[in-house]
Design a protein around this motif. Structure first.
Motif, PDB file in Angstrom:
ATOM      1  N   LEU A 158       0.830  -1.204   0.000  1.00 27.01           N
ATOM      2  CA  LEU A 158       0.000   0.000   0.000  1.00 27.01           C
ATOM      3  C   LEU A 158       0.870   1.262   0.000  1.00 27.01           C
ATOM      4  O   LEU A 158       0.693   2.159  -0.831  1.00 27.01           O
ATOM      5  CB  LEU A 158      -0.907  -0.012   1.240  1.00 27.01           C
ATOM      6  CG  LEU A 158      -2.005   1.030   1.314  1.00 27.01           C
ATOM      7  CD1 LEU A 158      -3.070   0.752   0.274  1.00 27.01           C
ATOM      8  CD2 LEU A 158      -2.636   1.022   2.706  1.00 27.01           C
ATOM      9  N   ILE A 159       1.810   1.330   0.947  1.00 26.49           N
ATOM     10  CA  ILE A 159       2.692   2.496   1.021  1.00 26.49           C
ATOM     11  C   ILE A 159       3.637   2.507  -0.181  1.00 26.49           C
ATOM     12  O   ILE A 159       3.897   3.554  -0.790  1.00 26.49           O
ATOM     13  CB  ILE A 159       3.507   2.481   2.329  1.00 26.49           C
ATOM     14  CG1 ILE A 159       2.577   2.495   3.539  1.00 26.49           C
ATOM     15  CG2 ILE A 159       4.463   3.670   2.391  1.00 26.49           C
ATOM     16  CD1 ILE A 159       1.771   3.737   3.712  1.00 26.49           C
ATOM     17  N   GLY A 160       4.126   1.352  -0.536  1.00 30.63           N
ATOM     18  CA  GLY A 160       5.082   1.262  -1.648  1.00 30.63           C
ATOM     19  C   GLY A 160       4.475   1.631  -2.990  1.00 30.63           C
ATOM     20  O   GLY A 160       5.202   1.911  -3.943  1.00 30.63           O
ATOM     21  N   SER A 161       3.142   1.646  -3.060  1.00 27.23           N
ATOM     22  CA  SER A 161       2.522   2.016  -4.331  1.00 27.23           C
ATOM     23  C   SER A 161       2.058   3.467  -4.317  1.00 27.23           C
ATOM     24  O   SER A 161       1.419   3.927  -5.253  1.00 27.23           O
ATOM     25  CB  SER A 161       1.332   1.092  -4.620  1.00 27.23           C
ATOM     26  OG  SER A 161       0.357   1.256  -3.617  1.00 27.23           O
ATOM     27  N   GLY A 162       2.381   4.166  -3.233  1.00 25.87           N
ATOM     28  CA  GLY A 162       2.013   5.576  -3.174  1.00 25.87           C
ATOM     29  C   GLY A 162       3.222   6.445  -3.501  1.00 25.87           C
ATOM     30  O   GLY A 162       4.134   6.028  -4.200  1.00 25.87           O
ATOM     31  N   ASP A 163       3.205   7.692  -2.976  1.00 30.07           N
ATOM     32  CA  ASP A 163       4.404   8.518  -3.142  1.00 30.07           C
ATOM     33  C   ASP A 163       4.797   9.068  -1.778  1.00 30.07           C
ATOM     34  O   ASP A 163       4.214   8.717  -0.758  1.00 30.07           O
ATOM     35  CB  ASP A 163       4.167   9.633  -4.170  1.00 30.07           C
ATOM     36  CG  ASP A 163       2.930  10.441  -3.839  1.00 30.07           C
ATOM     37  OD1 ASP A 163       2.695  10.688  -2.642  1.00 30.07           O
ATOM     38  OD2 ASP A 163       2.196  10.811  -4.772  1.00 30.07           O
ATOM     39  N   ALA A 164       5.783   9.969  -1.771  1.00 28.99           N
ATOM     40  CA  ALA A 164       6.347  10.429  -0.500  1.00 28.99           C
ATOM     41  C   ALA A 164       5.300  11.037   0.415  1.00 28.99           C
ATOM     42  O   ALA A 164       5.457  11.031   1.632  1.00 28.99           O
ATOM     43  CB  ALA A 164       7.461  11.436  -0.768  1.00 28.99           C
ATOM     44  N   SER A 165       4.224  11.568  -0.159  1.00 28.80           N
ATOM     45  CA  SER A 165       3.240  12.249   0.684  1.00 28.80           C
ATOM     46  C   SER A 165       2.178  11.298   1.228  1.00 28.80           C
ATOM     47  O   SER A 165       1.422  11.669   2.115  1.00 28.80           O
ATOM     48  CB  SER A 165       2.554  13.360  -0.107  1.00 28.80           C
ATOM     49  OG  SER A 165       1.791  12.776  -1.140  1.00 28.80           O
ATOM     50  N   THR A 166       2.110  10.074   0.681  1.00 29.21           N
ATOM     51  CA  THR A 166       1.039   9.155   1.086  1.00 29.21           C
ATOM     52  C   THR A 166       1.005   8.947   2.584  1.00 29.21           C
ATOM     53  O   THR A 166      -0.045   9.003   3.223  1.00 29.21           O
ATOM     54  CB  THR A 166       1.245   7.774   0.416  1.00 29.21           C
ATOM     55  OG1 THR A 166       1.413   7.965  -0.972  1.00 29.21           O
ATOM     56  CG2 THR A 166       0.067   6.866   0.681  1.00 29.21           C
ATOM     57  N   ILE A 167       2.192   8.747   3.159  1.00 27.33           N
ATOM     58  CA  ILE A 167       2.275   8.385   4.559  1.00 27.33           C
ATOM     59  C   ILE A 167       1.814   9.527   5.457  1.00 27.33           C
ATOM     60  O   ILE A 167       1.335   9.312   6.562  1.00 27.33           O
ATOM     61  CB  ILE A 167       3.728   7.939   4.898  1.00 27.33           C
ATOM     62  CG1 ILE A 167       3.800   7.297   6.289  1.00 27.33           C
ATOM     63  CG2 ILE A 167       4.713   9.078   4.778  1.00 27.33           C
ATOM     64  CD1 ILE A 167       3.222   5.925   6.341  1.00 27.33           C
ATOM     65  N   MET A 220      -5.565   8.791   3.985  1.00 28.31           N
ATOM     66  CA  MET A 220      -5.046   7.944   2.917  1.00 28.31           C
ATOM     67  C   MET A 220      -5.994   6.777   2.644  1.00 28.31           C
ATOM     68  O   MET A 220      -6.699   6.300   3.527  1.00 28.31           O
ATOM     69  CB  MET A 220      -3.670   7.423   3.259  1.00 28.31           C
ATOM     70  CG  MET A 220      -3.615   6.549   4.489  1.00 28.31           C
ATOM     71  SD  MET A 220      -2.017   5.779   4.633  1.00 28.31           S
ATOM     72  CE  MET A 220      -2.270   4.384   3.592  1.00 28.31           C
ATOM     73  N   SER A 221      -5.982   6.369   1.383  1.00 28.47           N
ATOM     74  CA  SER A 221      -6.931   5.334   0.984  1.00 28.47           C
ATOM     75  C   SER A 221      -6.345   3.949   1.250  1.00 28.47           C
ATOM     76  O   SER A 221      -5.131   3.772   1.318  1.00 28.47           O
ATOM     77  CB  SER A 221      -7.255   5.504  -0.503  1.00 28.47           C
ATOM     78  OG  SER A 221      -7.027   4.320  -1.195  1.00 28.47           O
ATOM     79  N   TRP A 222      -7.235   2.985   1.421  1.00 26.70           N
ATOM     80  CA  TRP A 222      -6.778   1.601   1.632  1.00 26.70           C
ATOM     81  C   TRP A 222      -6.625   0.856   0.314  1.00 26.70           C
ATOM     82  O   TRP A 222      -6.345  -0.334   0.309  1.00 26.70           O
ATOM     83  CB  TRP A 222      -7.760   0.868   2.549  1.00 26.70           C
ATOM     84  CG  TRP A 222      -7.596   1.325   3.958  1.00 26.70           C
ATOM     85  CD1 TRP A 222      -8.327   2.274   4.605  1.00 26.70           C
ATOM     86  CD2 TRP A 222      -6.603   0.887   4.895  1.00 26.70           C
ATOM     87  NE1 TRP A 222      -7.851   2.447   5.880  1.00 26.70           N
ATOM     88  CE2 TRP A 222      -6.802   1.611   6.088  1.00 26.70           C
ATOM     89  CE3 TRP A 222      -5.564  -0.050   4.837  1.00 26.70           C
ATOM     90  CZ2 TRP A 222      -5.993   1.434   7.215  1.00 26.70           C
ATOM     91  CZ3 TRP A 222      -4.768  -0.236   5.955  1.00 26.70           C
ATOM     92  CH2 TRP A 222      -4.988   0.506   7.123  1.00 26.70           C
ATOM     93  N   ILE A 223      -6.847   1.597  -0.764  1.00 24.46           N
ATOM     94  CA  ILE A 223      -6.644   0.995  -2.089  1.00 24.46           C
ATOM     95  C   ILE A 223      -5.250   1.396  -2.570  1.00 24.46           C
ATOM     96  O   ILE A 223      -4.889   2.574  -2.517  1.00 24.46           O
ATOM     97  CB  ILE A 223      -7.689   1.532  -3.100  1.00 24.46           C
ATOM     98  CG1 ILE A 223      -9.101   1.444  -2.510  1.00 24.46           C
ATOM     99  CG2 ILE A 223      -7.592   0.789  -4.424  1.00 24.46           C
ATOM    100  CD1 ILE A 223      -9.589   0.044  -2.225  1.00 24.46           C
ATOM    101  N   PRO A 224      -4.437   0.429  -3.021  1.00 28.30           N
ATOM    102  CA  PRO A 224      -3.078   0.760  -3.479  1.00 28.30           C
ATOM    103  C   PRO A 224      -3.105   1.767  -4.616  1.00 28.30           C
ATOM    104  O   PRO A 224      -4.012   1.756  -5.456  1.00 28.30           O
ATOM    105  CB  PRO A 224      -2.525  -0.590  -3.959  1.00 28.30           C
ATOM    106  CG  PRO A 224      -3.355  -1.610  -3.273  1.00 28.30           C
ATOM    107  CD  PRO A 224      -4.704  -1.008  -3.057  1.00 28.30           C
TER     108      PRO A 224
END
Lengths: 340, 304
Positions: free
Chosen positions: B59-68, B73-77
């Motif tokens: 999930l985090i790995g498919s986002g970008d630096a701001s996701t975290i 934040m969404s639970w969808i990758p």
């Protein structure tokens, strides 16, 4: 398999007068086969012992030598200083902090883990569908490297934007200082250990549960004991030897914990105020940050002595607790190297 | 790798519990009733918590630096996993491909060497009589309690003298044998090879080595496969000694991961993409051999 009284002429021990009777001459192939019988076993075990001598025995002995020295990396030799390194470590407050942290993390990652593992094993021991699927699912965390586990969890336990604190604030609770507070940092690190090992230990306990004769349960049912009573009166007592074995292996592994605290933040020094500094992490910092091998060697020996003492206490407690249960679930040692 | 079934000479079928046998004699027993909803619910929770960290890193790995930092934040990758993964793979400071290769070949070599040395020694301890065998076996078991930390300082000095620091050889050599492996093989061979079989082979004039090869190696196969698996996983995940002796030019995957964190600690999306990437090889192994790992753990724990 014993050799007969006839001795081949060639291989008589030196200095013994040869007997009056002419000895029966053995054929060459017979002699060869006798040597084959005598020497083969040693040949088979030699690879293990040769490697162990070089990378096991020699380093252990040499660690003892270095621990009494002030090691100079440039000259690659040491100067004898007696017990000075040991004294330095025992007088260093960081060592006692590390010792406290190590035991705290160890307790937090052993007790809840075993309780959970027993319950998971009990569920797996029921006559469930798709047994193999559930067992594999429980073991899934075991294949993730501790370093990877630590990176994922230290992200989840972030102080400001971690998943756990976000959830806590969402339900109206205070965020927890996972990195600032020693106790909570131990909880976070223990969670990583528990994630990886609970399923593994559940499978060991499951194997022990399956060794319990089913007649006991039948008898208990006839006597009117409920499921819970059967669990506390039959299952748990029968698991005792296995439990103690799991505790001992957890001890040997748990007191050496390094990977998780090393990766808990990006500096890897165990926290600004040594909140989660463990003994092995302390050893690494002394040896490969400050490059003081004499002190690191002394600390390695102290760690070994701690493990021995705890192991002996375990053994004594074991002897006290384990009566011969009539062969219910005989325990055999397994690998401590699998652990962490 | 395929696991062959034990040969017919393994008369005592104790080494590895066969679920099929269990099923037959347990469905009729008192606890043979199919359990209710709560057991499955409990197991479901356990399974979810086992899978969750994997999913979280995806999930985090498919986002970008701001996701975290996004509170909603969404639970969808997201769609950035490939991008993050490629920034891990292409970062010269991380050395991902060399690390992957180092991990594969060092773990394979270590596991193969441990299986060979353990089978040889286990055979001698289990089935050959020789002076001092009992004492030596006790010694082997005793070495299991010795922590790695006790040897690292001299080992490091030794490898530094040889100029091997930073070389993969420095992590292979110390791991060529395993006390546990010897003990495991001894136990297994003791149970699975009847003495009469060896005597028969000897009477028929087989040399010791031939007896070992024909009787011992054949019987040891299932246990050897499991030992290979466990040693491989252990070597793959090992961190303390590789971290000391290897450097950033030539790491194994766990060592590369530790470098990744110090390089990208602000951008967790890249770090966790790298974490997941480094776990994929073992997940593939688990998909094929998870069953053997399970029965290996259950066989090693208790002699039923």
């Amino acid at each position: 398999m014993t050799s007969t009284a006839t001795r081949p002429t060639a291989s008589g021990p030196a200095g013994r007068p040869s007997p009056e009777r002419a000895p029966r001459v053995l054929s060459f192939s017979h002699k060869l086969s006798k040597w084959d019988l005598k020497l083969s076993p040693y040949l088979y075990i030699s690879p293990f012992f040769i490697v162990f001598a070089i990378v096991g025995l020699f380093p252990i002995a040499y660690t003892a030598v270095i621990s009494f020295q002030d090691w100079d990396l440039v000259r690659n030799s040491g100067e004898f200083v007696g017990f000075q390194q040991y004294i330095w470590i025992l007088e260093n407050p960081q060592f006692w902090t590390a010792l406290r942290n190590t035991f705290s993390i160890f307790l937090l990652s052993t007790i809840p883990q075993l309780v959970l593992a027993i319950f998971i094993a009990a569920m797996l021991d029921r006559n469930i569908r798709a047994k193999t699927f559930w067992r594999m699912g429980v073991l899934l965390p075991y294949v993730m490297a501790p370093v990877a586990v630590a990176l994922i969890f230290s992200n989840m336990f972030g102080d400001n934007h971690g998943l756990v604190n976000n959830i806590l604030t969402d339900i109206g609770l205070q965020p927890i200082p996972w990195h600032k507070d020693p106790f909570w940092s131990h909880v976070a690190i223990a969670t990583m250990v528990n994630f990886r090992w609970t399923g593994y230990n559940a499978l060991i306990l499951l194997a022990a549960m399956q060794a319990i004769p089913r007649d006991y349960y039948e008898a208990a049912t006839v006597d009117g004991a409920g499921a819970f009573r059967q669990f506390t009166s039959i299952t748990v007592p029968s698991l005792r030897p296995t439990l103690i074995f799991v505790i001992i292996t957890s001890t040997i592994g748990g007191l050496q914990i390094f990977d998780e605290p090393r990766m808990y933040d990006n500096t890897g020094e165990g926290g600004a105020a040594q909140q989660w500094l463990t003994i092995t992490l302390f050893l690494y910092n002394i040896g490969w940050r400050e490059w003081n091998f004499g002190r690191a060697a002394a600390l390695a020996w102290i760690l070994f002595l701690i493990i021995l003492v705890i192991g002996l206490i375990n053994l004594l407690v074991t002897r006290r607790l384990v009566r011969d249960e009539g062969g219910r679930g005989v325990v055999s040692p397994r690998k401590k190297g699998f652990r962490r | 790798m395929s696991i062959s079934t034990p040969p017919p000479l393994a008369i005592i079928e104790e080494g590895i519990p066969q679920t099929s046998d269990r099923k037959r004699n347990r469905t009729t027993k008192i606890r043979g009733f199919r359990p209710g909803f709560w057991v499955y619910a409990g197991l479901g929770v356990v399974l979810l918590s086992a899978v969750f960290p994997y999913y979280w890193s995806f999930l985090i790995g498919s986002g970008d630096a701001s996701t975290i930092n996004d509170p909603n934040m969404s639970w969808i990758p997201g769609g950035n996993f490939i991008a993050n993964a490629s920034s891990v793979v292409n970062d010269p400071a991380v050395n991902f491909w060399p690390a992957l290769w180092n991990s594969i070949y060092s773990s394979t070599l270590i596991a193969a060497a441990v299986v060979i040395t353990s089978t040889l020694a286990g055979w001698a301890f289990a089935k050959l009589r020789f002076p001092g065998s009992k004492a030596l076996l006790v010694f082997v078991v005793a070495t299991m309690a010795v922590p790695m930390q006790l040897g690292v300082v001299p080992l490091y000095i030794l490898f530094a003298d040889l100029g091997w620091t930073g070389q993969i050889g420095a992590i292979i050599i110390p791991a060529l044998t395993s006390a546990f492996g010897v003990f495991w093989m001894t136990q297994y061979l003791q149970q699975s090879v009847p003495d009469e079989l060896i005597e028969a082979a000897r009477v028929d004039g087989a040399s010791m080595i031939r007896t070992f090869w024909v009787v011992g190696v054949t019987a040891a196969r299932p246990a050897a496969a499991m030992l290979f698996l466990f040693t491989f996983v252990g070597a793959w995940n090992n961190f303390f000694w590789p971290f000391i002796v290897l450097d950033r030019q030539n790491p194994t995957l766990p060592v590369a991961l530790s470098l990744l964190q110090s390089n990208y600690f602000v951008d967790y999306s890249v770090v966790l993409a790298g974490v997941l990437l480094s776990t994929i090889p073992l997940l593939i192994l688990f998909a094929f051999a998870g069953k053997q790992l399970v029965s290996g753990i259950m066989a090693g724990a208790v002699k039923g």
